[in-house]
Design an enzyme around this catalytic site. Structure first.
Site, PDB file in Angstrom:
ATOM      1  N   HIS A 146       0.839  -1.206   0.000  1.00 54.56           N
ATOM      2  CA  HIS A 146       0.000   0.000   0.000  1.00 54.56           C
ATOM      3  C   HIS A 146       0.877   1.261   0.000  1.00 54.56           C
ATOM      4  O   HIS A 146       1.943   1.281   0.616  1.00 54.56           O
ATOM      5  CB  HIS A 146      -0.896  -0.020   1.247  1.00 54.56           C
ATOM      6  CG  HIS A 146      -1.883   1.094   1.300  1.00 54.56           C
ATOM      7  ND1 HIS A 146      -1.714   2.199   2.104  1.00 54.56           N
ATOM      8  CD2 HIS A 146      -3.064   1.279   0.652  1.00 54.56           C
ATOM      9  CE1 HIS A 146      -2.749   3.008   1.952  1.00 54.56           C
ATOM     10  NE2 HIS A 146      -3.591   2.478   1.084  1.00 54.56           N
ATOM     11  N   SER A 349      -8.998 -14.953  -0.562  1.00 55.18           N
ATOM     12  CA  SER A 349      -9.142 -13.518  -0.807  1.00 55.18           C
ATOM     13  C   SER A 349     -10.530 -13.189  -1.355  1.00 55.18           C
ATOM     14  O   SER A 349     -11.106 -13.967  -2.128  1.00 55.18           O
ATOM     15  CB  SER A 349      -8.074 -13.071  -1.813  1.00 55.18           C
ATOM     16  OG  SER A 349      -8.343 -11.754  -2.225  1.00 55.18           O
TER      17      SER A 349
HETATM   18  C1  LIG Z   1      -2.941  -3.358   2.359  1.00 57.38           C
HETATM   19  C2  LIG Z   1      -3.334  -2.032   2.918  1.00 57.38           C
HETATM   20  N1  LIG Z   1      -2.595  -1.494   3.901  1.00 57.38           N
HETATM   21  C3  LIG Z   1      -2.902  -0.308   4.455  1.00 57.38           C
HETATM   22  C4  LIG Z   1      -3.989   0.399   4.032  1.00 57.38           C
HETATM   23  C5  LIG Z   1      -4.289   1.724   4.667  1.00 57.38           C
HETATM   24  O1  LIG Z   1      -5.338   1.551   5.545  1.00 57.38           O
HETATM   25  P1  LIG Z   1      -6.191   2.810   6.056  1.00 57.38           P
HETATM   26  O2  LIG Z   1      -6.892   3.345   4.845  1.00 57.38           O
HETATM   27  O3  LIG Z   1      -7.102   2.184   7.061  1.00 57.38           O
HETATM   28  O4  LIG Z   1      -5.240   3.776   6.645  1.00 57.38           O
HETATM   29  C6  LIG Z   1      -4.803  -0.115   3.014  1.00 57.38           C
HETATM   30  C7  LIG Z   1      -5.966   0.630   2.545  1.00 57.38           C
HETATM   31  O5  LIG Z   1      -6.586   0.347   1.572  1.00 57.38           O
HETATM   32  C8  LIG Z   1      -4.462  -1.355   2.441  1.00 57.38           C
HETATM   33  O6  LIG Z   1      -5.164  -1.892   1.445  1.00 57.38           O
END
Ligand SMILES: Cc1ncc(COP(=O)(O)O)c(C=O)c1O
Length: 411
Positions: A146, A349
């Site tokens: 992400h 998934s």
């Molecule tokens: C794999 C992953 N990590 C982290 C995040 C970030 O999460 P948040 O939007 O709750 O901060 C996301 C958001 O889509 C995600 O898909």
């Protein structure tokens, strides 16, 4: 703007009634402002179940908690201690953390965590602990991670290295080891995806640890953070999950609350091994307590939401809800295949990946896209199949010969 368009389609006498009611409810609001807020309300009502492209569950009803919005509840500091700020929901936060500690397999006395503003804050917390433990170390993360990781690396001024991914979105373990080896890194910090954003891929933390052992690194030599934003609330409820927990060797884990659980306010939970949290704890005389969280003032309402979500469901409810999403994901794949479109998903998934449709189609259905792919994420609020069918039919029409759908990636 779309909500204005909606307001214009509401019968005008009804609209006037709503606006007058809002003006009564909110003293001092001009008729223009009352119209604006009423219009946004109608927009939200109309679109509350729109989502097929982003993993935000919408099947919640926390209205019993509305009355707590009358108070300035603030969970500043550590919920496990007394705070001088009386209006806190620490008791509820404690129970939320106990629930997640059990889910992620860490005994209460060995773990500590708190309710965050979302997955990103939890990831930052995990990386912060890792950096305090190994200040000079490099953080390794895969290409499919992400985008929040890039922000975190900058904010924490950490050395980092982006590792290749396999076609299904899982980390390329050979590339990981090659990089660690070439860097001569004695204390790698591994940022593992427990469900990537676009493809729902899970980095195999058992394989990662085997490979680290093979190059002579002992368990105490590295730090392993799990970004389980979405799949952190999937894997604990299925029969054959990929490794994801403290029992499997992680040091910290972050999960979003507004994704699989569902919440009107973004939130999340982070948990870590207590011995690492102690490194960052500071005593704050102003609140007569210690603090080891990222924020100062913390949301006292979201622990109530998460508490209600976990208290109002049994483990069997969570299992059923998860299975429903997995079944719907399989249904979406079969519908796509029946229409000749190559859609696929990773094991366990709920993210169904397919070739990116034309711009007007992904924009119309608010589908997330990246490069040549898009995805649909089947959430608990997809109780019927109509919404999903509508999206699939539009995509299939667009992919009819001559409409230019790009070929799918085959895994
Ligand atoms: C794999 C992953 N990590 C982290 C995040 C970030 O999460 P948040 O939007 O709750 O901060 C996301 C958001 O889509 C995600 O898909």
């Amino acid at each position: 703007m779309a909500q204005d368009a909606y307001c214009q389609t509401t019968p005008s006498n009804m609209q006037d009634f709503c606006i007058a009611t809002v003006m009564d409810m909110i003293m001092g609001l001009s008729s223009e402002d009352a119209r604006k807020i009423e219009s946004f309300w109608q927009y939200c009502v109309q679109h509350q179940y729109f989502n097929v492209g982003y993993p935000e569950a919408a099947d919640f009803d926390y209205s019993a908690l509305n009355r707590f919005l009358s108070f300035s509840i603030n969970n500043c500091g550590d919920w496990s201690q007394q705070s001088n700020y009386l209006l806190n929901s620490f008791d509820f936060e404690r129970e939320v953390i106990q629930f997640f500690a059990a889910l992620f397999c860490i005994p209460a006395e060995l773990g500590w965590g708190y309710v965050t503003n979302g997955g990103t804050e939890g990831n930052m917390f995990g990386c912060y602990l890792a950096r305090e433990l190994f200040p000079e170390a490099t953080l390794y993360y895969s290409k499919e991670t992400h985008y929040s990781v890039a922000k975190i690396i900058r904010l924490l001024r950490m050395k980092s290295s982006m590792v290749d991914s396999q076609p299904n979105g899982e980390m390329d373990y050979d590339d990981l080891i090659k990089r660690i080896w070439l860097d001569g890194e004695r204390h790698p910090i591994i940022f593992a995806n427990i469900g990537t954003t676009m493809k729902g891929a899970v980095d195999n933390i058992a394989t990662i640890q085997d490979r680290l052992r093979n190059i002579g690194l002992a368990r105490r030599d590295y730090y392993l953070h799990a970004d389980a934003a979405l799949s952190g609330m999937i894997l604990p409820f299925i029969d054959n999950p990929q490794p994801f927990s403290f029992a499997d060797g992680i040091d910290s884990i972050s999960v979003s609350g507004h994704k699989m659980i569902g919440s009107p306010i973004p939130c999340g939970v982070v948990l870590a091994r207590k011995k690492y949290v102690e490194h960052i704890s500071v005593d704050v005389d102003y609140i007569s307590a210690s603090d080891q969280t990222i924020s100062g003032s913390r949301n006292g309402y979201t622990p109530l939401l998460l508490w209600m979500a976990i208290k109002s469901r049994t483990m069997s409810d969570w299992r059923q809800r998860t299975q429903h999403c997995l079944d719907m994901a399989q249904y979406v794949i079969e519908r796509f295949h029946a229409k000749g479109i190559h859609a696929w998903r990773n094991p366990n998934s709920i993210t169904v990946v397919f070739p990116k449709p034309a711009d007007h189609i992904w924009q119309k259905h608010c589908l997330a896209t990246s490069g040549k792919i898009s995805h649909i994420i089947t959430m608990p609020h997809h109780s019927g199949r109509e919404t999903l069918d509508r999206v699939i039919n539009d995509i299939a029409l667009d992919s009819a010969p001559g409409h230019g759908l790009v070929p799918a990636l085959v895994v």
